[in-house]
Design a protein around this motif. Structure first.
Motif, PDB file in Angstrom:
ATOM      1  N   GLN B 126       0.833  -1.212   0.000  1.00 39.57           N
ATOM      2  CA  GLN B 126       0.000   0.000   0.000  1.00 39.57           C
ATOM      3  C   GLN B 126       0.860   1.251   0.000  1.00 39.57           C
ATOM      4  O   GLN B 126       0.559   2.224  -0.658  1.00 39.57           O
ATOM      5  CB  GLN B 126      -0.917   0.004   1.226  1.00 39.57           C
ATOM      6  CG  GLN B 126      -2.117  -0.883   1.004  1.00 39.57           C
ATOM      7  CD  GLN B 126      -3.185  -0.676   2.042  1.00 39.57           C
ATOM      8  OE1 GLN B 126      -3.127   0.249   2.831  1.00 39.57           O
ATOM      9  NE2 GLN B 126      -4.170  -1.544   2.028  1.00 39.57           N
ATOM     10  N   VAL B 129       2.137   1.866  -3.412  1.00 38.53           N
ATOM     11  CA  VAL B 129       1.096   2.444  -4.262  1.00 38.53           C
ATOM     12  C   VAL B 129       1.002   3.952  -4.006  1.00 38.53           C
ATOM     13  O   VAL B 129       0.922   4.755  -4.937  1.00 38.53           O
ATOM     14  CB  VAL B 129      -0.269   1.759  -3.986  1.00 38.53           C
ATOM     15  CG1 VAL B 129      -1.374   2.465  -4.731  1.00 38.53           C
ATOM     16  CG2 VAL B 129      -0.207   0.299  -4.381  1.00 38.53           C
ATOM     17  N   SER B 130       1.068   4.308  -2.746  1.00 44.12           N
ATOM     18  CA  SER B 130       1.004   5.728  -2.400  1.00 44.12           C
ATOM     19  C   SER B 130       2.192   6.465  -2.994  1.00 44.12           C
ATOM     20  O   SER B 130       2.059   7.579  -3.492  1.00 44.12           O
ATOM     21  CB  SER B 130       1.004   5.905  -0.876  1.00 44.12           C
ATOM     22  OG  SER B 130      -0.110   5.231  -0.342  1.00 44.12           O
ATOM     23  N   HIS B 131       3.350   5.817  -2.978  1.00 43.62           N
ATOM     24  CA  HIS B 131       4.538   6.438  -3.574  1.00 43.62           C
ATOM     25  C   HIS B 131       4.388   6.570  -5.087  1.00 43.62           C
ATOM     26  O   HIS B 131       4.850   7.536  -5.675  1.00 43.62           O
ATOM     27  CB  HIS B 131       5.793   5.637  -3.234  1.00 43.62           C
ATOM     28  CG  HIS B 131       6.356   5.980  -1.889  1.00 43.62           C
ATOM     29  ND1 HIS B 131       6.181   5.184  -0.790  1.00 43.62           N
ATOM     30  CD2 HIS B 131       7.046   7.067  -1.479  1.00 43.62           C
ATOM     31  CE1 HIS B 131       6.769   5.760   0.248  1.00 43.62           C
ATOM     32  NE2 HIS B 131       7.295   6.902  -0.139  1.00 43.62           N
ATOM     33  N   LEU B 133       1.573   7.005  -6.661  1.00 45.98           N
ATOM     34  CA  LEU B 133       0.673   8.145  -6.875  1.00 45.98           C
ATOM     35  C   LEU B 133       1.430   9.456  -6.716  1.00 45.98           C
ATOM     36  O   LEU B 133       1.245  10.399  -7.476  1.00 45.98           O
ATOM     37  CB  LEU B 133      -0.493   8.093  -5.876  1.00 45.98           C
ATOM     38  CG  LEU B 133      -1.613   7.127  -6.237  1.00 45.98           C
ATOM     39  CD1 LEU B 133      -2.558   6.951  -5.063  1.00 45.98           C
ATOM     40  CD2 LEU B 133      -2.399   7.600  -7.453  1.00 45.98           C
ATOM     41  N   GLN B 134       2.309   9.463  -5.738  1.00 45.31           N
ATOM     42  CA  GLN B 134       3.123  10.656  -5.491  1.00 45.31           C
ATOM     43  C   GLN B 134       3.992  10.969  -6.713  1.00 45.31           C
ATOM     44  O   GLN B 134       4.151  12.120  -7.109  1.00 45.31           O
ATOM     45  CB  GLN B 134       4.006  10.378  -4.282  1.00 45.31           C
ATOM     46  CG  GLN B 134       4.557  11.610  -3.628  1.00 45.31           C
ATOM     47  CD  GLN B 134       5.434  11.239  -2.455  1.00 45.31           C
ATOM     48  OE1 GLN B 134       6.221  10.303  -2.521  1.00 45.31           O
ATOM     49  NE2 GLN B 134       5.284  11.963  -1.371  1.00 45.31           N
ATOM     50  N   VAL B 187      -4.366   6.019 -13.578  1.00 41.90           N
ATOM     51  CA  VAL B 187      -4.577   4.843 -12.735  1.00 41.90           C
ATOM     52  C   VAL B 187      -5.402   3.805 -13.496  1.00 41.90           C
ATOM     53  O   VAL B 187      -5.104   2.611 -13.467  1.00 41.90           O
ATOM     54  CB  VAL B 187      -5.267   5.240 -11.406  1.00 41.90           C
ATOM     55  CG1 VAL B 187      -5.740   4.031 -10.638  1.00 41.90           C
ATOM     56  CG2 VAL B 187      -4.308   6.051 -10.554  1.00 41.90           C
ATOM     57  N   ASN B 207      -3.730  -1.573  -6.068  1.00 38.30           N
ATOM     58  CA  ASN B 207      -4.260  -0.209  -6.116  1.00 38.30           C
ATOM     59  C   ASN B 207      -5.585  -0.184  -6.874  1.00 38.30           C
ATOM     60  O   ASN B 207      -6.591   0.326  -6.404  1.00 38.30           O
ATOM     61  CB  ASN B 207      -3.231   0.690  -6.807  1.00 38.30           C
ATOM     62  CG  ASN B 207      -3.650   2.130  -6.838  1.00 38.30           C
ATOM     63  OD1 ASN B 207      -4.451   2.547  -6.015  1.00 38.30           O
ATOM     64  ND2 ASN B 207      -3.136   2.882  -7.776  1.00 38.30           N
ATOM     65  N   GLN B 210      -8.420  -1.844  -5.107  1.00 32.72           N
ATOM     66  CA  GLN B 210      -8.946  -1.025  -4.010  1.00 32.72           C
ATOM     67  C   GLN B 210      -9.726   0.185  -4.523  1.00 32.72           C
ATOM     68  O   GLN B 210     -10.727   0.547  -3.968  1.00 32.72           O
ATOM     69  CB  GLN B 210      -7.799  -0.586  -3.108  1.00 32.72           C
ATOM     70  CG  GLN B 210      -7.352  -1.729  -2.244  1.00 32.72           C
ATOM     71  CD  GLN B 210      -6.091  -1.403  -1.494  1.00 32.72           C
ATOM     72  OE1 GLN B 210      -5.432  -0.429  -1.799  1.00 32.72           O
ATOM     73  NE2 GLN B 210      -5.763  -2.220  -0.540  1.00 32.72           N
ATOM     74  N   LEU B 211      -9.224   0.754  -5.605  1.00 32.02           N
ATOM     75  CA  LEU B 211      -9.923   1.907  -6.139  1.00 32.02           C
ATOM     76  C   LEU B 211     -11.258   1.492  -6.743  1.00 32.02           C
ATOM     77  O   LEU B 211     -12.215   2.233  -6.726  1.00 32.02           O
ATOM     78  CB  LEU B 211      -9.057   2.634  -7.166  1.00 32.02           C
ATOM     79  CG  LEU B 211      -7.885   3.388  -6.555  1.00 32.02           C
ATOM     80  CD1 LEU B 211      -6.967   3.915  -7.639  1.00 32.02           C
ATOM     81  CD2 LEU B 211      -8.347   4.554  -5.700  1.00 32.02           C
TER      82      LEU B 211
END
Lengths: 75, 216
Positions: B126, B129-131, B133-134, B187, B207, B210-211
């Motif tokens: 997770q 995934v956040s990275h 997106l960053q 995404v 990702n 979850q989305l």
């Protein structure tokens, strides 16, 4: 699904995406770090020291500009 | 004790003075007033700078430079925007100037991919995934990126974002919305690509799953 429903659904999905994005980006927020009080004290001291080192004309300029603006308004 | 009580009282009084008043006092040459403005805004300014340059030393330099520039230009500050917005505007421009010519570090995605392949722990995935997106945020066009960062991290209103970006309200809103839509599209594309390829990129797949749960 009629047009109105579709539009609403799209909006809803965008809002949900926004929420998810917020949550995820904030979990890896580069600005969210533990910085000690000392670090900020140093920033503050250094800024004020540099301001004190500015040539007197710079400080004078600030006051002069202000007075000039005030005079202009009065005219 | 009496001294402490007095100091505390003085500090409370200073805290009660608005930014507007402190700016006015600074314009009249009151350095103590500017000192209070620095104390008040140094933390948010450092965090903002960090979000743009991701380097503590550089962020510190930007924070200090921004305050000095603000002090030097205070007489030209017309107070159409708040002092905070104006200061943020200076810091963002300073950060952009610092970054210009300095190649940004793009190693993170490759590192994350290797890392993700090696780990199965949900938490780490997770985080990857956040990275990702960053990283996608960093690839956005400049104005969209700025609007998105100010909204997502700083929780600013579109009025404040418009003030900082020196653009109309609708433009600030449009920049933010375009950024959001572009990220959403990327995404979705990533998810389609991963459906087709045999090589799984665990992070993206999770990702997407979850989305999808949030009705993308």
């Amino acid at each position: 699904m009629n047009m109105k429903d579709e539009k609403w659904w799209l909006l809803k999905s965008e809002l949900l995406f926004e929420e998810e994005l917020k949550k995820r980006l904030r979990s890896v927020d580069p600005g969210k770090i533990d910085v000690s009080e000392t670090f900020f004290t140093k920033i503050h001291q250094e800024v004020m020291a540099k301001i004190d080192l500015l040539p007197p004309s710079e400080n004078k300029k600030i006051q002069n500009k202000k007075s000039a603006n005030e005079k202009q308004i009065k005219i | 004790m009496a001294g402490m009580a007095k100091a505390s009282k003085t500090s409370t009084i200073t805290e009660m003075i608005s930014d507007k008043k402190l700016v006015e006092l600074t314009k009249h040459g009151d350095k103590a007033a500017f000192s209070e403005l620095v104390l008040r805004h140094q933390q948010p300014l450092l965090r903002l700078s960090l979000r743009f340059v991701k380097d503590l030393d550089l962020a510190k330099d930007i924070t200090q430079e921004s305050f000095i520039k603000a002090y030097e230009r205070i007489s030209s500050f017309e107070e159409r925007a708040s002092f905070k917005s104006w200061l943020f505007q200076i810091a963002i421009n300073t950060a952009k100037n610092k970054l210009r010519g300095k190649k940004q570090d793009h190693k993170d995605v490759d590192e994350i991919q290797i890392g993700v392949a090696a780990v199965a722990e949900q938490g780490l995935v997770q985080n990857a995934v956040s990275h990702l997106l960053q990283k996608l945020v960093e690839e956005l066009p400049e104005k969209q990126k700025t609007a998105l960062k100010l909204r997502i991290y700083e929780d600013l209103s579109f009025k404040e974002i418009a003030e900082i970006m020196k653009c109309p309200y609708d433009t600030a809103k449009a920049n933010y919305r375009h950024a959001l839509l572009k990220l959403k599209e990327t995404v979705q594309k990533e998810s389609e690509l991963n459906e087709k390829t045999t090589q799984n990129w665990v992070g993206v797949r999770i990702n997407v799953m979850q989305l999808e749960e949030v009705d993308l």
